[in-house]
Write an enzyme that holds these catalytic residues in place. Structure first.
Site, PDB file in Angstrom:
ATOM      1  N   LYS A 170       0.767  -1.177  -0.130  1.00  0.00           N
ATOM      2  CA  LYS A 170       0.014   0.020  -0.115  1.00  0.00           C
ATOM      3  C   LYS A 170       0.778   1.104   0.199  1.00  0.00           C
ATOM      4  O   LYS A 170       2.178   1.230   0.192  1.00  0.00           O
ATOM      5  CB  LYS A 170      -0.786   0.010   1.431  1.00  0.00           C
ATOM      6  CG  LYS A 170      -1.641  -1.403   1.559  1.00  0.00           C
ATOM      7  CD  LYS A 170      -2.491  -1.950   0.329  1.00  0.00           C
ATOM      8  CE  LYS A 170      -3.094  -3.203   0.787  1.00  0.00           C
ATOM      9  NZ  LYS A 170      -3.660  -3.930   0.131  1.00  0.00           N
TER      10      LYS A 170
HETATM   11  C1  PLP Z   1      -4.240  -5.332   0.923  1.00  0.00           C
HETATM   12  C2  PLP Z   1      -5.834  -5.345   1.272  1.00  0.00           C
HETATM   13  C3  PLP Z   1      -6.385  -5.758   2.146  1.00  0.00           C
HETATM   14  C4  PLP Z   1      -5.721  -6.610   3.287  1.00  0.00           C
HETATM   15  O1  PLP Z   1      -4.722  -5.629   3.902  1.00  0.00           O
HETATM   16  P1  PLP Z   1      -3.848  -6.303   5.116  1.00  0.00           P
HETATM   17  O2  PLP Z   1      -3.307  -5.225   5.875  1.00  0.00           O
HETATM   18  O3  PLP Z   1      -2.816  -6.864   4.515  1.00  0.00           O
HETATM   19  O4  PLP Z   1      -4.362  -7.356   5.797  1.00  0.00           O
HETATM   20  C5  PLP Z   1      -7.721  -6.029   2.480  1.00  0.00           C
HETATM   21  N1  PLP Z   1      -8.315  -5.423   1.270  1.00  0.00           N
HETATM   22  C6  PLP Z   1      -7.979  -4.901   0.361  1.00  0.00           C
HETATM   23  C7  PLP Z   1      -8.786  -4.231  -0.831  1.00  0.00           C
HETATM   24  C8  PLP Z   1      -6.758  -4.824   0.083  1.00  0.00           C
HETATM   25  O5  PLP Z   1      -6.142  -4.196  -0.965  1.00  0.00           O
END
Ligand code: PLP
Length: 370
Positions: free
Chosen positions: A176
């Site tokens: 992210k």
């Molecule tokens: C990356 C992501 C998640 C999961 O995030 P984590 O912090 O890795 O648990 C959930 N939903 C979406 C849409 C994502 O892109």
């Protein structure tokens, strides 16, 4: 996605370690406040990931076995999995082609009398229509959880994408925009929900361990409900605080690079890049391109790009096509399947240069005219 981590983050982590306070403590509290302020929410509750944050959001809304929760299939699989964690049934809604997001219409199409909540995703950073969906969810009397994993720095209706959300979950995974290694945040506006979420992430305790250790008086905690250990560490929060300071600059840079991609792609037939929706701005967490009558197939494009040193990725996954959801029986999801099969994600990160972009576009142009 290459995380923008540097000496400042390393220093901050080292300071947290030298302070002797490494578990959830003062840095987590500061990160919660600063992150909530940045996304226009009343309160932030730091957690171990967005996935655990989504789980807690559904517990907060009292979702139970037998309930149905509408989610897009076109999402990282954690969105649907969180629904199963509370024993409820994920029901897949289709998405619109332009944004990759659920809409009032696609959600309404799969709504039943057992629908208790919707988890809507700001997919790849593109905000869904928050005003329309929040109003519709209120009208239907169902909860709305916003999966804002990718949405830090995105806006809707002139405000950060999380502003006004009943409950939103964010991710700080290295894929992210900003990262804490692993980590997440749940944001809410009301104090009662924040208190409950803090209890849920910490074994159901009525006093946080940090408050207990900081107190000069003996504090006896009570365990009010069966809950979880979903805490973030102070080492992670220290990194997060530095990263948060970089967010605006990272978004500005990505938007500039995205605009340049869009300009260069404009005269290549059959490639449609993601764009801002009318009501908001994406942070371009994922710069995806839809193949719409392109000369080569998606996999041919990925193979050719890889051969020329470009690591593009397949488009956003569709949970209902994965073995874990083989027992689900969704209705038709034509747009979801089209996007997942006929889109790809081009490289976009803070080290991408205009020369890199020209090379990538050059490969695509060759494929288009071959
Ligand atoms: C990356 C992501 C998640 C999961 O995030 P984590 O912090 O890795 O648990 C959930 N939903 C979406 C849409 C994502 O892109």
């Amino acid at each position: 996605m290459i995380p923008d981590l540097g000496e400042e983050e390393a220093q901050a982590a080292a300071e947290a370690i030298r302070s002797g306070w490494v578990a959830q403590g003062p840095r987590v509290a500061r990160f919660e406040q600063e992150f909530a302020a940045a996304v226009g929410a009343g309160h932030g509750v730091a957690v171990s990931s967005c996935t655990t944050g989504l789980h807690l959001a559904l517990v907060l809304l009292d979702i139970k076995p037998g309930d149905e929760v509408i989610v897009p299939s076109l999402s990282f699989i954690a969105t649907a999995n969180a629904v199963r964690y509370v024993g409820a049934t994920p029901v897949f809604a289709d998405v619109e082609l332009a944004t990759g997001n659920v809409t009032v219409e696609t959600v309404d199409a799969v709504r039943t009398e057992r629908t208790r909540a919707v988890v809507a995703v700001h997919q790849g950073g593109v905000p869904f229509d928050t005003a329309a969906l929040r109003k519709a969810a209120d009208g239907w009397g169902v909860g709305l959880v916003e999966d804002a994993a990718c949405a830090a720095g995105s806006t809707a209706y002139g405000a950060p994408a999380g502003t006004g959300a009943r409950v939103a979950a964010w991710s700080f995974h290295p894929r992210k925009l900003i990262t804490t290694g692993e980590g997440g945040m749940v944001t809410v506006d009301d104090a009662a929900s924040a208190t409950r979420l803090k209890r849920l992430r910490e074994h159901g305790m009525n006093v946080s361990a940090a408050d207990r250790h900081a107190s000069k008086q003996p504090v006896l905690e009570a365990y009010l409900e069966t809950a979880y250990n979903y805490r973030m560490t102070d080492i992670q929060a220290a990194v997060g605080l530095v990263q948060l300071g970089k967010l605006a600059g990272l978004v500005a840079q990505r938007r500039q690079l995205a605009a340049r991609y869009q300009e260069l792609l404009a005269d290549i037939d059959g490639l449609v890049p993601v764009r801002d929706p009318a009501y908001g701005q994406t942070n371009y967490q994922s710069f995806w391109v839809l193949l719409d009558g392109f000369r080569a197939s998606r996999d041919e494009v990925l193979t050719e790009l890889a051969a020329r040193g470009v690591s593009a990725r397949r488009g956003i996954m569709a949970a209902h096509l994965e073995p874990a959801y083989a027992d689900a029986t969704p209705g038709p999801l034509p747009v979801t399947e089209r996007i997942t099969r006929e889109s790809l994600i081009l490289p976009l990160h803070h080290r991408l240069t205009e020369t890199d972009q020209d090379h990538i576009i050059g490969v695509l142009r060759e494929l288009a005219t071959r």
